[in-house]
Structures are given as C-alpha cells and as structure tokens.
Design an enzyme around this catalytic site. Structure first.
Site, PDB file in Angstrom:
ATOM      1  N   CYS A  81      -5.359  -2.747   3.019  1.00 16.73           N
ATOM      2  CA  CYS A  81      -5.009  -2.574   4.434  1.00 16.73           C
ATOM      3  C   CYS A  81      -6.217  -2.646   5.385  1.00 16.73           C
ATOM      4  O   CYS A  81      -6.715  -3.722   5.663  1.00 16.73           O
ATOM      5  CB  CYS A  81      -4.248  -1.258   4.599  1.00 16.73           C
TER       6      CYS A  81
ATOM      7  N   GLU B 111       0.834  -1.211   0.000  1.00 14.26           N
ATOM      8  CA  GLU B 111       0.000   0.000   0.000  1.00 14.26           C
ATOM      9  C   GLU B 111       0.864   1.255   0.000  1.00 14.26           C
ATOM     10  O   GLU B 111       1.922   1.302   0.651  1.00 14.26           O
ATOM     11  CB  GLU B 111      -0.900  -0.013   1.240  1.00 14.26           C
TER      12      GLU B 111
ATOM     13  N   LYS C  21      -9.917   2.260  -1.903  1.00 12.59           N
ATOM     14  CA  LYS C  21      -9.971   1.901  -0.490  1.00 12.59           C
ATOM     15  C   LYS C  21     -11.295   2.396   0.072  1.00 12.59           C
ATOM     16  O   LYS C  21     -11.669   3.564  -0.109  1.00 12.59           O
ATOM     17  CB  LYS C  21      -8.803   2.521   0.269  1.00 12.59           C
TER      18      LYS C  21
END
Length: 512
Positions: free
Chosen positions: A378, A268, A344
């Site tokens: 993440c 990331e 995300k």
C-alpha cells in the site's frame, strides 16, 4: 638436527570471490594497471557484488590483492553487433545482468604490473571457465583491449594489426594472452571504450565456447516469457468464523488456478475481516486478538499454494513478533511450499493512531519460478526509492496489496503504481478490498479498483493497463505479463529509464 621451518618460505596464492572489503584495493590496483583510464567507482563494485557476486573474482598473493576480474551474464543475441562496453555493462553497474542468459560476458581483467608473468590472468580466466561450466552457460564473451595498437596505427588498420598478432608476428599483451587461452575472434568493435587511447578505442570481440554445455528445457531461447496473474478484489463482509474466511479464500484460489494463473494476489490486511466475529471494541486490543490467527492464516495459504499449484501473494496480515511489536507483513506462499515475507516499511498515520503498528526496514526481492518479484504494501508504493531499489535488485514485478477507504486514497496507490511501472520498466500489480465492515473501527468502508500495469511503450498494453477491475465490485482480474518483452524493451525501447540514469549526478543509497 633441527628441521627447516618451511612456513617461513610459504606465500599463498588464492583465487576467490571478491568481497566488499576488497573494494579499496581493487580501485587502487586499477589505477596501477590502467593509468589514464577512468577507474571503477566504489558504487560500481558494490553493484557487482549485490547483483552477481559469484561472477567477481580476485587473486590474492600473500594477503595482497594482485589481480581481479568482473563479469555478468547476458543473452548476447539481444545486443547490437557494434555494442560498446557501456552498453553491455549499463555503464559499469551491470544492472542488466540476466541470470537466465546464455553467455558470461567478461568486462575486465587486471593484474598488478609487478606480478605479471605469474599466470595470474590465466588463473582468473580458468576460474571464469569453471563458473561457466557450473552454471551450464554456452560461452564466455569478452571485449578485449588491443593496447599495443597505438604503436602501429599509422602503418596498419585494426584488422591488419589483429591478423599480425594472430600470426604471432606482433605481440599484444591482451590479445595474445586471450588467443593462448582458447578464445576465438568474432569481430572488431570501434568506440568500445572511449578512454582507451592505447587501443585507439577499438576492442576485439572474442568468445570461448563451453564444450560441456547441455541445453535444458528452461534454457531454450524464448521469444515470449508469459506470466499469468489473477488479482483478487476482495469483498469485506460479516463472517462468523475462521472457516468462513478460509472458504472465501479457497474459492478465489480455485478460480485463479482454473485459469492457469502463476500468481493469485490478495489485498492488504484483508484478514481484518476476522474482526467481524471477534468480541473486542477497542481497536488496539482487537488487532492483538487478530494476531492470534497468524499460524492458522499461514497454514491455510501454504496448503492452498501447494494444493492448487499456484504462487500466492497472501495480501497482508498483522503479526505480533517476539519483541511484542505488531507488524503489517505480506507473505509470498510459493507453490513448492516455501514461504517469504515482506514487512511494511512506511506506516500510515491511521495505522499508528488506531493500532500501534511498527515499521519494517528491509526491501526484499524474492526468487520465484516466474522470475524475481517484490512486494510493497500500500503506502510503500508511494515512495519511489523503494521500487528503484527493488528493480536494481532484479525485480520484474512489484505486487502491491492495498486497503483504502476512499477514492482519493485509492488513486494515490494507483497513480504511484503506474508511475513506478514507467520509471523502472517493470510490471506493477495492485489488489484492494471493497465492501464494508461496520463492526470494525477504522475498517468500516473500502474503496478499490484493482489492476495490472505495464511500462508505457508500443510493445505494451494500450495506456499501460494490462487489466483493470470494475470499481467497488467483488471480482477477479486476470492478465498476462511478458518478461521477455520487458527484458528487450529495457535494451531498445523508445525510452530507456534504467540505462539512461545519470549515476554521475545522483544515486539511491540503500542502507542495508
């Protein structure tokens, strides 16, 4: 002499694919066709349309739905000879649909009682046959009801009844129809539909063979479907230009390609390494400067994926879009040169505080030459709903690029990735950054131990760990996952998390 208006007499018969706005009519129709049996629920048909829309058909006559049929694709050899309707349909949700399978399995055909003898069923079956030819499948398999058997059950066995119907001594509205449509009897299964009292719960397993079927190299039966993954644990260090960054990235891509990997996975926001030579100390302004490298970043990875013949999960990068908002986006760079992206969805407090990052709102699943995959960046892997949605959409592997600054943060990502692998009977992959960037606020230290994880069962790696990097060292970790083992374990593993879900008690609603 005035012409007769023929349009007044026209009533159009259409066989077409099912649509979502057909669902209420189909549920109502099922009640008329199968009184006393449990009808479809709306979520069943929603699932059919999400997973295999081209396999669901309706017959529309003068604007009214008067017939429908549902189906999925399977490898029939994976199912026990005595399977039930619930086994082969995942209790009606068809989440076990296998687009690489050999057989179309028909799970229901129904025709409005007022419109029978109009060859509606025959038209629906012909549409299925055309689909099988178009998809180059071996056959159509059905578990057919024998609804008149209850009238003869006290005089003869199911086998005797089926034989009498085959000889045209007894008429059965379903079995006689299937025989006339070219289906041959394979066997008789007991307890196929528990609520089918007319058939005494029996079903005839029948098959229609596609004489036009031609085996192709990708459709040979596989006892193994290996996919090799190279996880890059990337060291954040001072660089002086984008060319320095590109050289590091190409080195790791070369390593992954030399190992004949199918995927190379980067961490990331590892492009924040570019902040080490950008002269901007205010974090929010520095990130806006970083977004100016978006086109260079995309061009670099597109070129590497094609030149090194490898699919690349390009970590993630901060991107400014037309709404002037900045998003954390992970890109899939396929080796054929095509590109996909995943925003995300859950933004951490730090991302909001320091950089003003905006959230995405869609769970994507991508087709690749190694099956369907998803990317969850993440923090997103820490929300189990997202992995379940991706799995229901067909993902076999979830890639998680991550960036954490301490062991506690890393362990949240790692433990959740392993939990998602077990809960969803999938593979998960985490790739993180190590090292430090003292010149960049909020990116000064990194902690990672990247890895590849599997479900926890006897067919998989010990402890569910296929490969694991050493903590906080720049390195790659290469491991093989097997999609065929995964598929079989979903059918007959020690535990069956996907099949054993209680849809009658709970479900996840994806609002997209």
């Amino acid at each position: 002499m005035s012409e007769l208006d023929l349009s007044r007499f026209e009533k159009k018969m259409i066989i077409r694919n099912m649509q979502r706005n057909d669902i209420p009519e189909i549920i109502s129709l099922q009640g008329k066709c199968f009184p006393g049996m449990d009808p479809w629920k709306e979520e069943h048909l929603e699932s059919h349309l999400s997973i295999f829309p081209e396999g669901q058909f309706v017959a529309e006559y003068d604007g009214e739905i008067i017939g429908s049929c549902s189906s999925l694709i399977i490898n029939f050899d994976e199912y026990d000879d005595r399977h039930t309707w619930a086994d082969v349909t995942d209790n009606g949700y068809i989440t076990n649909h296998n687009p690489d399978g050999y057989n179309l399995y028909g799970i229901e055909v129904m025709v409005h009682p007022a419109y029978r003898r109009m060859k509606i069923g025959h038209r629906l079956y012909e549409e299925r046959k055309e689909l099988v030819r178009a998809l180059n499948l071996k056959s159509i398999i059905i578990g057919g009801r024998i609804p008149n058997y209850h009238k003869h059950a006290d005089q003869m066995s199911p086998r005797e009844y089926v034989n009498e119907v085959s000889l045209h001594i007894i008429y059965d509205p379903v079995l006689s129809f299937q025989l006339l449509n070219g289906f041959s009897l394979m066997r008789i299964n007991p307890n196929y539909l528990p609520d089918d009292m007319q058939s005494n719960k029996y079903a005839t397993l029948m098959e229609w063979n596609n004489v036009d079927y031609r085996p192709t190299s990708k459709r040979f039966y596989k006892t193994s479907y290996p996919v090799r993954i190279c996880v890059v644990q990337y060291m954040m260090r001072q660089i002086n230009s984008f060319e320095d960054f590109a050289n590091q990235v190409e080195y790791f891509t070369d390593v992954a390609s030399d190992a004949e990997s199918d995927f190379a996975v980067f961490p990331e926001i590892f492009t924040t390494q570019l902040l080490s030579f950008l002269d901007e100390k205010t974090p929010s302004l520095a990130i806006r400067k970083l977004t100016e490298f978006t086109e260079d970043y995309i061009q670099l990875f597109t070129d590497l994926a094609v030149r090194y013949n490898i699919n690349i999960i390009g970590g993630s990068h901060f991107v400014k879009e037309d709404d002037d908002k900045i998003y954390n986006i992970a890109y899939l760079f396929r080796r054929d040169g095509t590109i996909e992206k995943q925003y995300k969805i859950h933004i951490t407090p730090n991302e909001r505080k320091w950089w003003g990052i905006s959230e995405g709102d869609e769970v994507e699943v991508f087709n690749t030459d190694c099956g369907k995959i998803a990317i969850q960046i993440c923090y997103d892997i820490e929300f189990p709903e997202l992995a379940r949605i991706a799995t229901d959409k067909g993902a076999n592997i979830i890639f998680t690029p991550f960036c954490t600054d301490n062991r506690e943060g890393y362990l949240r990502v790692r433990y959740c990735a392993q939990a998602r692998a077990i809960e969803n009977q999938i593979y998960t992959v985490i790739s993180g950054t190590v090292g430090n960037l003292p010149q960049a606020d909020n990116m000064d230290i990194q902690y990672a131990q990247s890895g590849i994880f599997s479900p926890s069962d006897v067919e998989f790696a010990r402890d569910g760990i296929i490969g694991e990097a050493n903590a906080n060292i720049e390195m790659v970790q290469i491991g093989d996952v097997d999609l065929e083992v995964l598929r079989r374990q979903r059918q007959d593993g020690t535990v069956l998390h996907l099949k054993d879900r209680r849809h009658d008690v709970y479900r996840i609603e994806y609002k997209k």
